[in-house]
Design an enzyme around this catalytic site. Structure first.
Site, mmCIF file in Angstrom:
data_model
loop_
_atom_site.group_PDB
_atom_site.id
_atom_site.type_symbol
_atom_site.label_atom_id
_atom_site.label_comp_id
_atom_site.label_asym_id
_atom_site.label_seq_id
_atom_site.Cartn_x
_atom_site.Cartn_y
_atom_site.Cartn_z
ATOM 1 N N ASN A 159 85.163 64.583 19.085
ATOM 2 C CA ASN A 159 86.508 64.823 19.286
ATOM 3 C C ASN A 159 87.345 64.945 18.429
ATOM 4 O O ASN A 159 88.335 66.062 18.230
ATOM 5 C CB ASN A 159 86.878 63.572 20.310
ATOM 6 C CG ASN A 159 86.616 62.325 19.748
ATOM 7 O OD1 ASN A 159 85.735 62.174 18.918
ATOM 8 N ND2 ASN A 159 87.592 61.341 19.824
ATOM 9 N N GLU A 258 82.898 51.805 15.378
ATOM 10 C CA GLU A 258 84.227 52.163 16.112
ATOM 11 C C GLU A 258 83.807 52.765 17.255
ATOM 12 O O GLU A 258 83.423 53.908 17.396
ATOM 13 C CB GLU A 258 85.097 53.094 14.965
ATOM 14 C CG GLU A 258 86.549 53.136 15.453
ATOM 15 C CD GLU A 258 86.902 54.375 16.239
ATOM 16 O OE1 GLU A 258 86.948 54.215 17.132
ATOM 17 O OE2 GLU A 258 87.075 55.219 15.413
ATOM 18 N N CYS A 292 89.953 58.295 20.838
ATOM 19 C CA CYS A 292 89.471 57.049 21.267
ATOM 20 C C CYS A 292 90.829 56.322 21.155
ATOM 21 O O CYS A 292 90.810 55.269 21.888
ATOM 22 C CB CYS A 292 88.435 56.420 20.289
ATOM 23 S SG CYS A 292 89.205 56.619 18.450
#
Length: 490
Positions: A159, A258, A292
């Site tokens: 992403n 993460e 995110c």
């Protein structure tokens, strides 16, 4: 396998292993396409387990000499890499637009943040200092040295592929480690191969960085299970992160994770609604919501609920959806049809659960125009899951206590936002939200090189960036020095 003439960027067909561009040893190929128009960008022969092993072996071999290189040499590589990014920014932005569906705005932000991380990480080279501490034993001193961990294995997503790979590579090599990066096969150019070329151009010694592109169906957990890496860095889904954490735990290795977010955007009854609407529009729809730290749940006090919805809908309807190459576009294509269908399923399930369709978007190929769902409750699918798409879910609450309770009624805790007319009131509420990062009177998508980036609960373990990034990729060694003969009791 496509014919070479149909591939737009035939150069990006090889792996970067041990300082050499070479074909992967797998029998499988990955075709990389533009998610907006399906143009074939590259075709790469994938890496095998043998390629990954070779990359790790090279990394292990060269790491001691890289660790012993002067701080000026390590910093110089990073500074040159940053200069190259500045010089090649337009080219890199173009790659991000074509490979990831990034808008011009998002791609530009991604390159700028990468430049910032490279420049900041260059300072790490000078901060691996030792400390001398006193001892209870006469004639002894205690020395504590901060040292590189050795070899790092890194897995990064599709992403924000360029930045999220730089965010790991820069501190890893600055602190004297070598690194093997597995780039996502959907975005191998911007996620790794282009970065390898930049570091090659910047003069990084061969083998310090290797980039492999592989199919997880073929290699399984090999990147993580391999015996050489001392630290595994992973950015991606919580489900995959749990798996990686379990493997790292069994082998007693450190994992820096993460993971996913379900980020709240709280609008209190004393908020500036116009500012809140502007921030929510940006934080929700930048890169189609495929971030995110994008806004996932918008929690609004009832006293300003209708005003917020009216203005947010007006703002959303002004957002341009279309070709990401157009500078006016904010929302480009989703990465693939599988993601698009998953989001549509979430919308339909939430409508069945009682949500109101305030604004109906549409899906054309991978291009999704915005949806707004109101009267959402925290137990609906659209609130329980990370959306990763241009769908706004708005939850009404009676007061800030309920807002805090709903914000925390979630397994994730990555980013968040609180809007209030009083900064200190906003900070007071923010402190009660269990999340790694939260922003008062700003939106949820924030990254800076000098502050800790990471999450709580199922959003991950550890912190990237700033001085905290040094801790993830270094270890401490205590060496005591007995300067005088010691008297022993036996």
């Amino acid at each position: 396998m496509s014919t070479l003439s149909t591939v737009k960027f035939p150069f990006w067909s090889k792996q970067w292993i041990g300082g050499t561009w070479k074909e992967g040893a797998s029998s499988r190929y990955e075709t990389v396409t533009n998610p907006f128009n399906q143009e074939i960008l590259a075709e790469i022969k994938l890496a095998s387990k043998e390629d990954i092993d070779q990359a790790y072996q090279f990394a292990k071999q060269v790491q001691p000499s890289w660790a012993n290189a002067s701080a000026y040499e390590r910093a110089g590589v990073l500074e040159r890499a940053a200069e190259i990014l500045v010089q090649r920014k337009e080219e890199i932005v173009n790659y991000l637009v074509q490979e990831t569906g990034s808008s011009q705005l998002k791609a530009s932000i991604e390159v700028d943040t990468s430049i910032g991380d490279l420049k900041y990480a260059a300072q790490y080279s000078f901060r691996l200092s030792g400390t001398i501490l006193p001892s209870l034993i006469p004639g002894k001193e205690n020395r504590v040295y901060r040292k590189p961990v050795g070899v790092i294995g890194a897995i990064t997503p599709w992403n924000w592929p360029f930045y999220l790979s730089i965010r790991v590579i820069a501190p890893a090599i600055a602190t004297g480690n070598s690194i093997v990066l597995k780039a996502d096969s959907q975005t191998p150019i911007t996620g790794g191969l282009l970065i390898a070329q930049i570091f090659e151009q910047a003069g990084l010694p061969k083998g310090v960085l290797s980039v492999v592109v592989a199919d997880v169906q073929e290699i399984g957990d090999y990147m993580v299970e391999h015996t050489i890496p001392s630290v595994i860095s992973f950015t991606g889904s919580t489900a995959a992160g749990r798996r990686i954490g379990e493997i790292a735990g069994r082998t007693l290795r450190k994992a820096a994770l993460e993971l996913g977010g379900n980020n709240v955007f709280i609008v209190l009854d004393d908020a500036n609604i116009d500012q809140a609407v502007a921030a929510a529009t940006f934080g929700k729809f930048l890169h189609q919501g495929q971030i995110c730290i994008a806004t996932n749940r918008i929690i609004v006090c009832r006293s300003v609920y209708e005003e917020f919805i009216t203005k947010f809908k007006e703002s959303t309807m002004k957002v341009k959806v279309g070709d990401p190459a157009d500078p006016e576009t904010l929302i480009g294509p989703l990465i693939n049809q599988r993601q698009a269908q998953r989001i549509m399923d979430l919308i339909q399930q939430s409508l069945r659960e009682g949500a109101t369709l305030e604004l109906e978007g549409k899906l054309e190929g991978n291009l999704m125009s915005p949806f707004i769902l109101t009267d959402v409750t925290n137990d609906m699918a659209i609130a329980k899951q990370e959306i990763f798409g241009p769908v706004a879910a708005i939850i009404p609450v009676d007061n800030e206590d309920e807002a805090i309770r709903i914000a925390n009624d979630c397994d994730a805790g990555l980013s968040g936002a609180v809007f209030s007319g009083s900064i200190e009131h906003g900070v007071h509420v923010a402190q009660q939200v269990v999340t790694g990062m939260i922003h008062v009177n700003d939106q949820t998508v924030n990254v800076e090189p000098n502050v800790p980036f990471g999450g709580e609960k199922s959003s991950g373990i550890g912190r990237y960036c700033g001085e905290w990034g040094i801790e993830e990729f270094t270890t401490l060694q205590w060496i005591s020095v007995q300067k005088e003969d010691r008297q022993y009791p036996i």
